[in-house]
Design a protein around this motif. Sequence first.
Motif, PDB file in Angstrom:
ATOM      1  N   HIS A 164      27.675  36.583  43.444  1.00  0.00           N
ATOM      2  CA  HIS A 164      26.391  37.248  43.661  1.00  0.00           C
ATOM      3  C   HIS A 164      25.317  36.175  43.592  1.00  0.00           C
ATOM      4  CE1 HIS A 164      26.869  37.158  39.314  1.00  0.00           C
ATOM      5  NE2 HIS A 164      25.622  37.498  39.111  1.00  0.00           N
TER       6      HIS A 164
ATOM      7  N   ASP B 144      21.699  32.257  37.614  1.00  0.00           N
ATOM      8  CA  ASP B 144      22.683  31.487  36.842  1.00  0.00           C
ATOM      9  C   ASP B 144      24.009  31.299  37.595  1.00  0.00           C
ATOM     10  OD1 ASP B 144      22.905  34.275  36.504  1.00  0.00           O
ATOM     11  OD2 ASP B 144      24.095  34.046  34.682  1.00  0.00           O
ATOM     12  N   HIS B 145      24.015  31.671  38.864  1.00  0.00           N
ATOM     13  CA  HIS B 145      25.226  31.494  39.690  1.00  0.00           C
ATOM     14  C   HIS B 145      24.949  30.639  40.931  1.00  0.00           C
ATOM     15  CE1 HIS B 145      27.688  34.560  37.499  1.00  0.00           C
ATOM     16  NE2 HIS B 145      26.465  34.849  37.071  1.00  0.00           N
TER      17      HIS B 145
ATOM     18  N   ASP C 178      30.421  38.668  37.627  1.00  0.00           N
ATOM     19  CA  ASP C 178      29.853  39.512  36.559  1.00  0.00           C
ATOM     20  C   ASP C 178      30.242  40.981  36.749  1.00  0.00           C
ATOM     21  OD1 ASP C 178      28.760  37.138  35.867  1.00  0.00           O
ATOM     22  OD2 ASP C 178      26.664  37.753  36.027  1.00  0.00           O
TER      23      ASP C 178
ATOM     24  N   HIS D  32      31.397  34.923  32.603  1.00  0.00           N
ATOM     25  CA  HIS D  32      30.748  34.754  31.287  1.00  0.00           C
ATOM     26  C   HIS D  32      31.665  35.031  30.107  1.00  0.00           C
ATOM     27  CE1 HIS D  32      26.575  34.422  32.865  1.00  0.00           C
ATOM     28  NE2 HIS D  32      26.988  35.263  33.795  1.00  0.00           N
TER      29      HIS D  32
HETATM   30 ZN   LIG Z   1      25.814  35.965  35.509  1.00  0.00          ZN
END
Ligand SMILES: [Zn+2]
Length: 245
Positions: free
Chosen positions: A101, A105-106, A188, A231
Amino acid sequence: MKKTAKRFLAGVGIVLVLVILALGGYLVKMNMETRKMTPSATGEITAGVYAVRDSYVNLFLIKGADGYIAVDAGNSLKRVRQEMQILSIDPSKVTAVFLTHTDFDHVAALDLFPQATIYLSKAEEQMINGTTPRFVVIHNPKIPRYALLDDGQTIDVSGRSVRGIATPGHTPGAMSYVVDGAYLFVGDTMSLKNGKAGLFNEFFNMDSATQEASIRKLAALKNPKFVFTAHYGFTDDAARAFGDR
Ligand SMILES: [Zn+2]
């Protein structure tokens, strides 16, 4: 100063204080939620599959015949570069990046991989082209170039086959990937606690009910050897992870 002007200024002041309080509360909650996360340490997990740890998130690298495939691109370009040095993997060798996605943070280290083709799902494009905000008025970062994938589409790259599986919920276009039918990367779409799949932090999910349906979709896949989350580490026991579903 006139009474109406005073009242106006007082009103603006109250609105400002409320906005600051809401923003502060959001940041505190975000910090609390990220502290629950348990990413894997940087290293080789199984032959040719590497975790790269960037604070509270992992990206993964898969060795191909003539380069590396990345799943996601981390939280900080600087940190990803440092961690890849530990693995002695040259970022210029990454030829494809599959994004689960487009949250910040990706995608932060995408510029490290100028040679790579960047893939994301068709349903995720709305998150980066200004159509759908991620949080109230905040949009995900723009991505300069990319190729779009359909649900179930397979891409052959560097001697590996990568199949995209639409797993909406965290974001509308969240996509998981199965590499060579054996390695499942879920981003996620789920958490992993004591080896069991669960919803991702609901605070960060756009639609948790849809995510639960996506987890069931993953549970129906035929025996992946490994399940890698972004995560919450990984497991080599998919039957246990999805057992309740
Ligand atoms: Zn994430």
